[in-house]
Write a protein that holds these residues in place. Structure first.
Motif, PDB file in Angstrom:
ATOM      1  N   SER A   6       0.822  -1.220   0.000  1.00  0.00           N
ATOM      2  CA  SER A   6       0.000   0.000   0.000  1.00  0.00           C
ATOM      3  C   SER A   6       0.853   1.266   0.000  1.00  0.00           C
ATOM      4  CB  SER A   6      -0.932   0.007   1.208  1.00  0.00           C
ATOM      5  OG  SER A   6      -0.192   0.260   2.395  1.00  0.00           O
ATOM      6  N   THR A   7       2.114   1.153   0.413  1.00  0.00           N
ATOM      7  CA  THR A   7       2.954   2.357   0.442  1.00  0.00           C
ATOM      8  C   THR A   7       3.294   2.837  -0.969  1.00  0.00           C
ATOM      9  OG1 THR A   7       5.051   1.132   0.534  1.00  0.00           O
ATOM     10  CG2 THR A   7       3.996   1.636   2.627  1.00  0.00           C
TER      11      THR A   7
ATOM     12  N   MET B  63       0.889   5.413  -2.052  1.00  0.00           N
ATOM     13  CA  MET B  63       1.006   6.631  -1.237  1.00  0.00           C
ATOM     14  C   MET B  63       2.157   7.496  -1.757  1.00  0.00           C
ATOM     15  SD  MET B  63       0.409   5.061   2.588  1.00  0.00           S
ATOM     16  CE  MET B  63       0.548   6.608   3.477  1.00  0.00           C
ATOM     17  N   ILE B  64       3.235   6.830  -2.168  1.00  0.00           N
ATOM     18  CA  ILE B  64       4.398   7.561  -2.689  1.00  0.00           C
ATOM     19  C   ILE B  64       4.028   8.299  -3.978  1.00  0.00           C
ATOM     20  CG2 ILE B  64       6.704   7.263  -3.713  1.00  0.00           C
ATOM     21  CD1 ILE B  64       7.089   4.917  -1.682  1.00  0.00           C
TER      22      ILE B  64
ATOM     23  N   SER C 131       1.494  11.221  -3.353  1.00  0.00           N
ATOM     24  CA  SER C 131       2.056  12.425  -2.737  1.00  0.00           C
ATOM     25  C   SER C 131       2.943  13.172  -3.735  1.00  0.00           C
ATOM     26  CB  SER C 131       2.829  12.076  -1.462  1.00  0.00           C
ATOM     27  OG  SER C 131       3.911  11.217  -1.744  1.00  0.00           O
TER      28      SER C 131
ATOM     29  N   ILE D 122      -4.756  17.684  -3.455  1.00  0.00           N
ATOM     30  CA  ILE D 122      -4.639  17.008  -2.163  1.00  0.00           C
ATOM     31  C   ILE D 122      -4.678  15.501  -2.398  1.00  0.00           C
ATOM     32  CG2 ILE D 122      -7.157  17.061  -1.737  1.00  0.00           C
ATOM     33  CD1 ILE D 122      -6.354  17.698   1.257  1.00  0.00           C
ATOM     34  N   SER D 123      -3.817  14.769  -1.688  1.00  0.00           N
ATOM     35  CA  SER D 123      -3.812  13.308  -1.840  1.00  0.00           C
ATOM     36  C   SER D 123      -4.554  12.653  -0.673  1.00  0.00           C
ATOM     37  CB  SER D 123      -2.376  12.772  -1.886  1.00  0.00           C
ATOM     38  OG  SER D 123      -1.818  12.722  -0.593  1.00  0.00           O
ATOM     39  N   TYR D 124      -5.253  11.573  -0.969  1.00  0.00           N
ATOM     40  CA  TYR D 124      -5.923  10.803   0.088  1.00  0.00           C
ATOM     41  C   TYR D 124      -5.554   9.329  -0.030  1.00  0.00           C
ATOM     42  CZ  TYR D 124      -9.020  14.777   1.071  1.00  0.00           C
ATOM     43  OH  TYR D 124      -9.516  15.990   1.429  1.00  0.00           O
ATOM     44  N   SER D 125      -5.264   8.722   1.114  1.00  0.00           N
ATOM     45  CA  SER D 125      -5.007   7.286   1.116  1.00  0.00           C
ATOM     46  C   SER D 125      -6.297   6.548   1.479  1.00  0.00           C
ATOM     47  CB  SER D 125      -3.903   6.940   2.113  1.00  0.00           C
ATOM     48  OG  SER D 125      -4.346   7.245   3.416  1.00  0.00           O
TER      49      SER D 125
ATOM     50  N   TYR E 210      -7.112   4.905   3.997  1.00  0.00           N
ATOM     51  CA  TYR E 210      -7.539   5.181   5.371  1.00  0.00           C
ATOM     52  C   TYR E 210      -8.331   6.468   5.449  1.00  0.00           C
ATOM     53  CZ  TYR E 210      -6.318   2.086   9.101  1.00  0.00           C
ATOM     54  OH  TYR E 210      -6.341   1.068   9.981  1.00  0.00           O
ATOM     55  N   GLN E 211      -7.831   7.468   4.762  1.00  0.00           N
ATOM     56  CA  GLN E 211      -8.458   8.788   4.870  1.00  0.00           C
ATOM     57  C   GLN E 211      -9.829   8.827   4.219  1.00  0.00           C
ATOM     58  OE1 GLN E 211      -4.802  10.582   3.383  1.00  0.00           O
ATOM     59  NE2 GLN E 211      -4.697  11.839   5.222  1.00  0.00           N
TER      60      GLN E 211
ATOM     61  N   LYS F  66     -15.123  13.587   1.760  1.00  0.00           N
ATOM     62  CA  LYS F  66     -13.884  14.377   1.730  1.00  0.00           C
ATOM     63  C   LYS F  66     -13.525  14.772   0.306  1.00  0.00           C
ATOM     64  CE  LYS F  66     -11.146  13.110   5.754  1.00  0.00           C
ATOM     65  NZ  LYS F  66      -9.915  12.462   6.252  1.00  0.00           N
TER      66      LYS F  66
ATOM     67  N   ILE G 171      -4.980  -2.695   6.606  1.00  0.00           N
ATOM     68  CA  ILE G 171      -4.849  -2.286   5.209  1.00  0.00           C
ATOM     69  C   ILE G 171      -4.974  -3.519   4.322  1.00  0.00           C
ATOM     70  CG2 ILE G 171      -3.239  -1.370   3.490  1.00  0.00           C
ATOM     71  CD1 ILE G 171      -2.082   0.367   5.777  1.00  0.00           C
TER      72      ILE G 171
ATOM     73  N   ARG H 249       2.400  19.063   3.543  1.00  0.00           N
ATOM     74  CA  ARG H 249       1.429  18.005   3.814  1.00  0.00           C
ATOM     75  C   ARG H 249       1.793  16.752   3.022  1.00  0.00           C
ATOM     76  NH1 ARG H 249      -2.813  15.341   1.594  1.00  0.00           N
ATOM     77  NH2 ARG H 249      -4.592  14.835   2.948  1.00  0.00           N
ATOM     78  N   GLU H 250       2.092  16.951   1.745  1.00  0.00           N
ATOM     79  CA  GLU H 250       2.374  15.807   0.876  1.00  0.00           C
ATOM     80  C   GLU H 250       3.730  15.192   1.201  1.00  0.00           C
ATOM     81  OE1 GLU H 250       0.032  14.575  -0.786  1.00  0.00           O
ATOM     82  OE2 GLU H 250      -1.376  16.242  -0.718  1.00  0.00           O
TER      83      GLU H 250
ATOM     84  N   LEU I 239       4.572  11.217   1.961  1.00  0.00           N
ATOM     85  CA  LEU I 239       5.699  10.494   1.355  1.00  0.00           C
ATOM     86  C   LEU I 239       6.590   9.892   2.437  1.00  0.00           C
ATOM     87  CD1 LEU I 239       7.272   9.865  -1.287  1.00  0.00           C
ATOM     88  CD2 LEU I 239       8.441  12.038  -0.989  1.00  0.00           C
TER      89      LEU I 239
ATOM     90  N   TYR J  46      -2.077   5.751  11.714  1.00  0.00           N
ATOM     91  CA  TYR J  46      -3.524   5.796  11.536  1.00  0.00           C
ATOM     92  C   TYR J  46      -4.221   4.755  12.395  1.00  0.00           C
ATOM     93  CZ  TYR J  46      -5.612   9.039   8.364  1.00  0.00           C
ATOM     94  OH  TYR J  46      -6.157  10.152   7.832  1.00  0.00           O
TER      95      TYR J  46
END
Lengths: 397, 397
Positions: A71-72, A75-76, A79, A93-96, A98-99, A120, A145, B64-65, B69, B98
């Motif tokens: 999952s990372t 996210m990389i 972002s 804006i980035s959302y994962s 979870y968010q 969101k 996750i 934030r981003e 990362l 989280y």
């Protein structure tokens, strides 16, 4: 204002240079009066690198932890894309998972999306931001996750399009859906449009342009999906329902091949053992594909089936509980070769024509399965190119 | 059963081989009848690699981003460690910020931990699992991922020890706290124990063994912290309160140096400008360290201060609003050189002795600040080694 969900695959975000290119593309699109949600995959080979890292540790890594690792990757890239858009003056804006509370169920590594809370996203879109969502992942009831399986970002994109009532665009490194892989057959023809059902068969058979579950989802909610080349004006392919289609007068729409499977043959099983075996395999979440079973001789049965190569070691440990080594044959020199077409429903003799072509060209069929609109044969990897050439020519693809 | 919070730094988890080593160490410790919570940093140079990636995109990436990362680094090492423990038959589970609701406040990149929900950890410990927690990160009130600043995993570990009423052990690539950096002065002496306050001064001055905020937190809740070499029997250093200490009869306990800062000197400012300048810098969350200001001449003031090198470009854009280029001097050839010792409180003349030593050896002091138990000078980088040698010799360190 229209909402557009765009999905960019791993090859489209494989470097900061490429990310800058798609950022500019996104801004251009936003300026045409659209609200944009972007779903990203992990950069280039990240997923493969992670699998290698995990395999360095153990051949059977904990699936819960493998999902955390995987999952990372998204996210990389999410972002980095957000940073890029911001640096170009486009608020984002980035959302994962979870968010956004992307709720999933099912096994780790092959979870299904149950729901997405899009509040969101909607709020951020109202603020004029481009919203970037990590594809491929979710969170289950335990708060763990989860990931959706290879290519799962397509499904993330379609699910978001469903929830946001948005247009869905899948950008990738090919310029559309072809009757067969153009890298394998140079006369392959690009399709302007394709029916969900046909695309589903092609996708699930190894035409790796799209995740097959994403097509199922699109079909269920009748979301039109556009597939095209990243940052290009070349027109791609629309995947849509039959009602919108100019039905083409073709028996076979496409061919798909896959080299990712291995076949396992077990001799000398009794009937209860066969049941137990497939039950045990299912519990582990290993997806068995082609199954072929012979009629019993002296109440003993031989059974063959294919599974993804990466699940061989796990499957072997199950099989070894049912069979001695000498009754077991594993064949990893196979290619799954499939012909798909809605027209097959109403046309007899397609299978016999395929058999004839294969026989004339000395191509041995190892396993065969069929559905109403599909024929799949397992053949030797070495016969793949010949099979593609012959079938494409005979069916005029 | 005792709970032990162990923290392993980036160099201890820099490869799967090293992760296997610490996994074995953790299991050995668990078998001695302890419940273990492990806090991990990102693998080796991951954090630096991420910063480079972000800088490829822009010099001032969205904070934030950047935090999104950065936070992936610890998720990767946490999941790999959990896989390793599982593969060795030791049941374990990783949690990210989280999942534990590690609540933070403050600016991105330098957030503070407000609270941690340790319920999930306690439940997993009850189940006999080793719990692995991603260090360095949290979640703020907006649900955004935050990070605690360089070395923040130490603070995560101490915060967990506070909440779990646990022992805290920090494992790193040095075997304890030294009077000065043993790589820079070969006669450096390892301390068996050190007072919070002294450690705090050393840490905040660039003795990079521990994150200074972690010491503050340990002091506030009187948690004893052990610092030692990863996977080794060599006894390290205990950081604890004064009541437990054998007070040593030394004026100077240690020396710390740091090359990570740059000094900015601005001429010809008026008083209101000075206020405005530092206010603007504070709003951006840039930590100003040494400040030195001359008495006004014709109501114009010169002011010098140091900031971390990595914040220079952001700081420059603020400074340029207050000063013309010709009134601005930036000096990046500086080393912050600090002497720390509780004994200074009751001993006069330490500063004058330092001045004398520096003068005799032609070491120019560019800036100087002092506290009750500390003297810090900014000197030329080229003078650093000479300064260490002379001061260590004179003060018998």
């Amino acid at each position: 204002m229209n909402i557009v969900v765009q999905k960019y695959g791993g090859s489209s975000v494989s470097s900061t240079e490429k990310i800058k290119l798609i950022a500019k593309n996104i801004i251009k699109r936003k300026n045409k009066n659209s609200k944009i949600v972007v779903v990203v995959s992990a950069m280039g080979d990240t997923t493969d690198d992670y699998i290698k890292l995990a395999k360095d540790i153990t051949d059977t890594p904990s699936k819960r932890e493998l999902d955390v690792l995987m999952s990372t990757g998204e996210m990389i890239s999410a972002s980095l894309l957000a940073m890029t858009l911001d640096s170009l003056g486009c608020s984002s804006i980035s959302y994962s998972a979870y968010q956004l509370d992307i709720q999933t169920s099912g096994l780790h590594g092959k979870s299904h999306i149950d729901d997405i809370n899009v509040e969101k996203i909607q709020r951020s879109l109202e603020q004029g931001k481009v919203v970037i969502v990590t594809g491929f992942q979710g969170v289950n009831d335990d708060g763990d996750i989860t990931t959706l399986g290879r290519g799962g970002s397509d499904t993330s994109a379609v699910a978001l399009a469903v929830k946001l009532n948005a247009r869905c665009e899948i950008y990738t490194d090919v310029d559309g859906i072809y009757s067969t892989d153009p890298r394998k057959y140079k006369y392959a023809r690009k399709l302007n449009e394709i029916e969900y059902e046909e695309m589903l068969e092609l996708a699930s058979l190894g035409a790796q342009v799209m995740h097959s579950r994403s097509i199922e989802l699109a079909q269920k909610y009748d979301v039109e999906v556009y597939v095209g080349l990243t940052c290009s004006n070349i027109v791609g392919t629309y995947i849509r329902g039959g009602n919108n289609m100019k039905l083409e007068d073709k028996i076979i729409t496409g061919i798909a091949t896959s080299d990712d499977d291995v076949s396992i043959t077990i001799k000398e099983l009794c009937e209860t053992q066969v049941c137990g075996l497939f039950e045990d395999i299912a519990i582990k979440g290993i997806s068995v594909d082609m199954i072929s079973q012979t009629a019993p001789i002296n109440k003993r049965i031989s059974v063959s089936f294919t599974i993804p190569k990466e699940e061989l070691s796990e499957c072997k440990s199950i099989v070894s509980r049912y069979s001695k080594d000498e009754d077991l044959v594993i064949d990893d020199n196979i290619t799954k070769f499939s012909l798909v077409g809605l027209g097959m429903k109403n046309t007899a003799g397609v299978a016999s024509k395929v058999f004839k072509i294969f026989k004339e060209n000395n191509i041995k069929i190892k396993l065969i399965t069929t559905s109403e609109i599909r024929i799949t044969c397992a053949i030797s990897y070495d016969d793949k190119q010949e099979a593609i050439n012959r079938i494409c020519k005979e069916f005029n693809l």
